[in-house]
Structure formats: structure tokens, C-alpha cells
Design an enzyme around this catalytic site. Sequence first.
Site, PDB file in Angstrom:
ATOM      1  N   ASP A 113       0.220  11.254  80.756  1.00  0.00           N
ATOM      2  CA  ASP A 113       1.425  11.389  79.927  1.00  0.00           C
ATOM      3  C   ASP A 113       2.643  11.322  80.850  1.00  0.00           C
ATOM      4  OD1 ASP A 113       2.046  12.961  76.915  1.00  0.00           O
ATOM      5  OD2 ASP A 113       3.647  12.666  78.372  1.00  0.00           O
ATOM      6  N   ILE A 114       3.600  10.488  80.491  1.00  0.00           N
ATOM      7  CA  ILE A 114       4.766  10.259  81.363  1.00  0.00           C
ATOM      8  C   ILE A 114       5.718  11.462  81.382  1.00  0.00           C
ATOM      9  CG2 ILE A 114       6.402   9.206  79.729  1.00  0.00           C
ATOM     10  CD1 ILE A 114       6.749   6.924  81.756  1.00  0.00           C
ATOM     11  N   GLN A 142       4.011  14.575  65.945  1.00  0.00           N
ATOM     12  CA  GLN A 142       3.695  13.238  66.471  1.00  0.00           C
ATOM     13  C   GLN A 142       4.976  12.455  66.732  1.00  0.00           C
ATOM     14  OE1 GLN A 142       1.129  10.821  63.954  1.00  0.00           O
ATOM     15  NE2 GLN A 142       0.598   9.460  65.661  1.00  0.00           N
ATOM     16  N   HIS A 175      -3.604   9.545  69.349  1.00  0.00           N
ATOM     17  CA  HIS A 175      -3.991   9.935  70.710  1.00  0.00           C
ATOM     18  C   HIS A 175      -4.390  11.398  70.735  1.00  0.00           C
ATOM     19  CE1 HIS A 175       0.345  10.223  70.061  1.00  0.00           C
ATOM     20  NE2 HIS A 175       0.303  11.362  70.745  1.00  0.00           N
ATOM     21  N   PHE A 176      -5.256  11.723  71.669  1.00  0.00           N
ATOM     22  CA  PHE A 176      -5.530  13.122  72.001  1.00  0.00           C
ATOM     23  C   PHE A 176      -4.784  13.468  73.284  1.00  0.00           C
ATOM     24  CE2 PHE A 176      -8.939  13.176  68.947  1.00  0.00           C
ATOM     25  CZ  PHE A 176      -8.998  14.511  68.576  1.00  0.00           C
ATOM     26  N   HIS A 177      -4.160  14.634  73.271  1.00  0.00           N
ATOM     27  CA  HIS A 177      -3.593  15.213  74.493  1.00  0.00           C
ATOM     28  C   HIS A 177      -4.675  16.054  75.158  1.00  0.00           C
ATOM     29  CE1 HIS A 177       0.756  14.648  73.422  1.00  0.00           C
ATOM     30  NE2 HIS A 177       0.276  14.663  72.192  1.00  0.00           N
TER      31      HIS A 177
HETATM   32  P1  5GP Z   1       2.914  12.927  70.341  1.00  0.00           P
HETATM   33  O1  5GP Z   1       4.224  13.630  70.243  1.00  0.00           O
HETATM   34  O2  5GP Z   1       2.965  11.654  69.552  1.00  0.00           O
HETATM   35  O3  5GP Z   1       1.733  13.780  70.035  1.00  0.00           O
HETATM   36  O4  5GP Z   1       2.741  12.566  71.868  1.00  0.00           O
HETATM   37  C1  5GP Z   1       3.249  11.409  72.448  1.00  0.00           C
HETATM   38  C2  5GP Z   1       3.145  11.631  73.943  1.00  0.00           C
HETATM   39  O5  5GP Z   1       3.379  10.393  74.558  1.00  0.00           O
HETATM   40  C3  5GP Z   1       4.185  12.621  74.483  1.00  0.00           C
HETATM   41  O6  5GP Z   1       3.527  13.671  75.153  1.00  0.00           O
HETATM   42  C4  5GP Z   1       5.039  11.768  75.423  1.00  0.00           C
HETATM   43  O7  5GP Z   1       5.404  12.464  76.583  1.00  0.00           O
HETATM   44  C5  5GP Z   1       4.129  10.602  75.730  1.00  0.00           C
HETATM   45  N1  5GP Z   1       4.808   9.341  75.979  1.00  0.00           N
HETATM   46  C6  5GP Z   1       5.882   8.831  75.296  1.00  0.00           C
HETATM   47  N2  5GP Z   1       6.214   7.624  75.794  1.00  0.00           N
HETATM   48  C7  5GP Z   1       5.331   7.365  76.798  1.00  0.00           C
HETATM   49  C8  5GP Z   1       5.178   6.262  77.698  1.00  0.00           C
HETATM   50  O8  5GP Z   1       5.905   5.279  77.675  1.00  0.00           O
HETATM   51  N3  5GP Z   1       4.154   6.348  78.594  1.00  0.00           N
HETATM   52  C9  5GP Z   1       3.323   7.431  78.645  1.00  0.00           C
HETATM   53  N4  5GP Z   1       2.359   7.408  79.576  1.00  0.00           N
HETATM   54  N5  5GP Z   1       3.445   8.492  77.825  1.00  0.00           N
HETATM   55  C10 5GP Z   1       4.441   8.450  76.904  1.00  0.00           C
END
Ligand code: 5GP
Length: 144
Positions: free
Chosen positions: A37-38, A100, A106-108
Site C-alpha cells: 500500500d502506497i 472503500q 482488495h484485502f488489506h
Molecule cells: P480502500 O480505502 O479502498 O479500502 O483502500 C485503498 C487503498 O489503496 C488505501 O489504503 C490507499 O492507501 C491505497 N492506494 C491508493 N492509491 C494507491 C496507489 O496508487 N498505489 C498503491 N500501491 N496503493 C494505493
Amino acid sequence: MSLTTPYDDNNIFAKILRGEAPAHKVYEDDQTFAFMDIMPMMEGHTLVIPREPAVNMFDLSEDAATTLIRTTRKVAHAVRGAFDPHGVICAQFSGAPAGQTVFHIHFHIIPSWEGVEMNLHARKMQEADVLADHARRITAKLAT
Ligand code: 5GP
């Protein structure tokens, strides 16, 4: 973004899967892909995605769900081995009101340590060399 939002081929994870955007990969196979995660909430925060284009839990096929959780388990073991955390969160958010922000399921995998506060969700970019080092540590554990 409702739970029935159509899949957008231009979301950032779709671009990562197509190789059009960079990522610190830790694992891939025919059906899944895992990368750092970035904007990690803790060091070692890793994401696991299916290659299947699904927005969330509700348009994901049963087969893709099966391989997604199998890879999540595999990578969680490697994250644990690489970082020796006190706990590990494996989490999936479906829909913007659930948290989200990227609309490819995705899974974290987030290591946690007693007494160490997590960063806020998706707020602060990590340095590329730190992410590369963390990816190397996880990849090394996957190879054992
Ligand atoms: P969500 O909020 O959808 O559950 O999680 C999305 C995740 O993607 C977040 O933890 C965010 O930091 C990560 N993320 C967003 N943009 C990018 C990216 O361009 N590259 C990577 N590796 N992670 C990303």
C-alpha cells in the site's frame, strides 16, 4: 459510489494489473496480485487483489473470492514472518460509506503492534525505497 457501481477499467488497481502504473509487487499468480500500500497505515501494509474486474464483495465471483482469500492468507503469513507484529488485520471495505476509496476489490493486510498508533487511512505517502525494502522482506518470506 453505491454497492452496484459499475467497474471502471481506469481505476488505479486496474492500471497496476495492466502494468500501466507502478507498484511494489510482493506476489502474483494467474488470478491474484499483491503489492505494498502506497500510504501504509503501519509498516508492512500490503494489498491483495484479484485479476477479475470486480468492484467489491458483491460483484466478485465465488471462484475469484476463493483465490483472493487463499492469496491473502499466504501473504499474511509472509507479512507476519517479515515484521513479527503482535497482531494482523485482514480487512476488506465494500462501498464508500464503508471506507472503500479504490473501486477494485482488495484485502488489506495490516500488521499491528501493542502501543503503536496506526496512521490514518490512505493519508500519507511512504518513500519508494522504504516500500521497496518492505516488499523485499515479504517476498523473501514467501520464498521460504
Ligand atoms: P480502500 O480505502 O479502498 O479500502 O483502500 C485503498 C487503498 O489503496 C488505501 O489504503 C490507499 O492507501 C491505497 N492506494 C491508493 N492509491 C494507491 C496507489 O496508487 N498505489 C498503491 N500501491 N496503493 C494505493
